[in-house]
Design a protein around this motif. Structure first.
Motif, mmCIF file in Angstrom:
data_model
loop_
_atom_site.group_PDB
_atom_site.id
_atom_site.type_symbol
_atom_site.label_atom_id
_atom_site.label_comp_id
_atom_site.label_asym_id
_atom_site.label_seq_id
_atom_site.Cartn_x
_atom_site.Cartn_y
_atom_site.Cartn_z
ATOM 1 N N LEU A 93 9.328 3.254 -3.707
ATOM 2 C CA LEU A 93 8.678 2.511 -2.626
ATOM 3 C C LEU A 93 7.309 3.117 -2.323
ATOM 4 C CD1 LEU A 93 11.695 1.798 -0.278
ATOM 5 C CD2 LEU A 93 10.040 0.079 -1.045
ATOM 6 N N GLN A 94 7.230 4.430 -2.280
ATOM 7 C CA GLN A 94 5.957 5.091 -2.003
ATOM 8 C C GLN A 94 4.976 4.944 -3.159
ATOM 9 O OE1 GLN A 94 4.474 6.258 0.599
ATOM 10 N NE2 GLN A 94 2.684 6.940 -0.554
ATOM 11 N N GLU A 95 5.461 5.155 -4.358
ATOM 12 C CA GLU A 95 4.578 5.184 -5.521
ATOM 13 C C GLU A 95 4.081 3.802 -5.947
ATOM 14 O OE1 GLU A 95 3.271 7.812 -6.752
ATOM 15 O OE2 GLU A 95 4.563 9.380 -5.932
ATOM 16 N N SER A 96 4.941 2.787 -5.852
ATOM 17 C CA SER A 96 4.553 1.476 -6.401
ATOM 18 C C SER A 96 5.026 0.284 -5.579
ATOM 19 C CB SER A 96 5.133 1.329 -7.808
ATOM 20 O OG SER A 96 6.544 1.203 -7.735
ATOM 21 N N LYS A 97 5.644 0.540 -4.432
ATOM 22 C CA LYS A 97 6.273 -0.534 -3.641
ATOM 23 C C LYS A 97 7.310 -1.270 -4.482
ATOM 24 C CE LYS A 97 3.727 0.401 -0.063
ATOM 25 N NZ LYS A 97 3.281 1.739 -0.442
ATOM 26 N N LEU A 98 7.980 -0.518 -5.372
ATOM 27 C CA LEU A 98 9.032 -1.032 -6.258
ATOM 28 C C LEU A 98 8.510 -2.065 -7.257
ATOM 29 C CD1 LEU A 98 11.984 -1.235 -3.729
ATOM 30 C CD2 LEU A 98 11.924 0.182 -5.803
ATOM 31 N N GLU A 99 7.228 -1.975 -7.592
ATOM 32 C CA GLU A 99 6.642 -2.845 -8.608
ATOM 33 C C GLU A 99 6.415 -2.017 -9.865
ATOM 34 O OE1 GLU A 99 3.160 -4.661 -6.933
ATOM 35 O OE2 GLU A 99 4.321 -5.654 -5.371
ATOM 36 N N ASN A 100 6.753 -2.568 -11.004
ATOM 37 C CA ASN A 100 6.609 -1.876 -12.275
ATOM 38 C C ASN A 100 5.158 -2.017 -12.736
ATOM 39 O OD1 ASN A 100 7.279 -0.437 -14.524
ATOM 40 N ND2 ASN A 100 8.435 -2.068 -15.492
ATOM 41 N N ALA A 159 11.795 14.652 -3.404
ATOM 42 C CA ALA A 159 10.895 13.753 -4.135
ATOM 43 C C ALA A 159 9.614 14.464 -4.538
ATOM 44 C CB ALA A 159 10.580 12.522 -3.288
ATOM 45 N N GLN A 160 9.035 15.217 -3.637
ATOM 46 C CA GLN A 160 7.779 15.913 -3.918
ATOM 47 C C GLN A 160 7.949 16.961 -5.011
ATOM 48 O OE1 GLN A 160 4.754 15.595 -3.589
ATOM 49 N NE2 GLN A 160 3.834 17.593 -3.855
ATOM 50 N N ASP A 169 4.265 14.359 2.021
ATOM 51 C CA ASP A 169 5.095 13.904 3.139
ATOM 52 C C ASP A 169 5.284 12.389 3.172
ATOM 53 O OD1 ASP A 169 5.389 16.539 4.067
ATOM 54 O OD2 ASP A 169 3.501 16.422 5.178
ATOM 55 N N ALA A 170 4.594 11.668 2.315
ATOM 56 C CA ALA A 170 4.612 10.206 2.368
ATOM 57 C C ALA A 170 5.959 9.598 1.995
ATOM 58 C CB ALA A 170 3.520 9.633 1.476
ATOM 59 N N TYR A 171 6.768 10.303 1.212
ATOM 60 C CA TYR A 171 8.059 9.751 0.782
ATOM 61 C C TYR A 171 9.013 9.535 1.953
ATOM 62 C CZ TYR A 171 6.280 11.269 -3.711
ATOM 63 O OH TYR A 171 5.498 11.447 -4.812
ATOM 64 N N ALA A 172 8.912 10.366 2.967
ATOM 65 C CA ALA A 172 9.853 10.322 4.090
ATOM 66 C C ALA A 172 9.866 8.972 4.792
ATOM 67 C CB ALA A 172 9.522 11.432 5.092
ATOM 68 N N GLN A 173 8.735 8.289 4.853
ATOM 69 C CA GLN A 173 8.637 7.031 5.596
ATOM 70 C C GLN A 173 9.518 5.920 5.028
ATOM 71 O OE1 GLN A 173 4.815 4.924 5.237
ATOM 72 N NE2 GLN A 173 4.420 6.236 3.450
#
Length: 188
Positions: A93-100, A159-160, A169-173
């Motif tokens: 979700l953080q890295e790609s908003k679940l888009e490949n 994750a980090q 810290d962005a993964y936590a959201q």
């Protein structure tokens, strides 16, 4: 979170970052010094029970939902528990908003691709492999399994340690939405 614990976690993340920058995703964990983390483990387990900080949420389309299901399927195939799927989905979700994601030209972060924005130049695999949801999830999970105590640490730390992001810290959201998605799709 107390200052000593936070500084300890940031130190571990810094070591993982340094290892990841110079040696790639898998070697980063082998280069991390062995420390006795037993006193912090109890504090970490308490932290992992509740999502950290403000939570974000997006509405998923069919492609994103299919990618959630692919991440869950790869997690099950790897024999890992639901917590691993939560961490994986929150990371995606953080890295790609679940888009490949394929190559994004000037908007691309180096040569980052796929659900997890993994980099061929960092040893994650070929572009074709990284853009395969099952492969990229399996690669992420392989890195996660190398993190001692990942099951009990805060999602963002786990994750980090695998991803070595500029925004640790962005993964936590995304933890609450990832938890909800795993609850919704784990048995479907």
């Amino acid at each position: 979170m107390n200052t000593i614990f936070r500084k300890s976690m940031l130190s571990v993340a810094g070591l993982a970052f340094a290892g990841g920058v110079f040696a790639g995703p898998i070697a980063a964990h082998a280069a991390t010094p062995v420390v006795d983390a037993k006193p912090a483990a109890a504090a970490v387990a308490v932290q992992a029970a509740k999502p950290q900080g403000d939570q974000s949420h997006i509405t998923l389309n069919d492609e994103q939902t299919a990618n959630v299901k692919a991440i869950i399927a790869a997690t099950k195939k790897a024999g890992l528990p639901e917590r691993a799927a939560v961490i994986s989905i929150a990371t995606s979700l953080q890295e790609s908003k679940l888009e490949n994601l394929g190559h994004l030209g000037d908007r691309n972060d180096h040569d980052s691709l796929g659900l997890f924005q993994q980099r061929p130049s960092s040893g994650w695999g070929t572009p074709e492999q990284i853009t395969d949801p099952e492969y990229s999830t399996t690669a992420f999970l392989k890195g996660l399994k190398q993190v001692d105590g990942w099951q009990d640490m805060p999602l963002t730390v786990a994750a980090q340690t695998v991803q070595v992001s500029a925004y640790p810290d962005a993964y936590a959201q995304w933890e609450q939405q990832a938890t909800d998605l795993v609850a919704q799709h784990w048995n479907s």
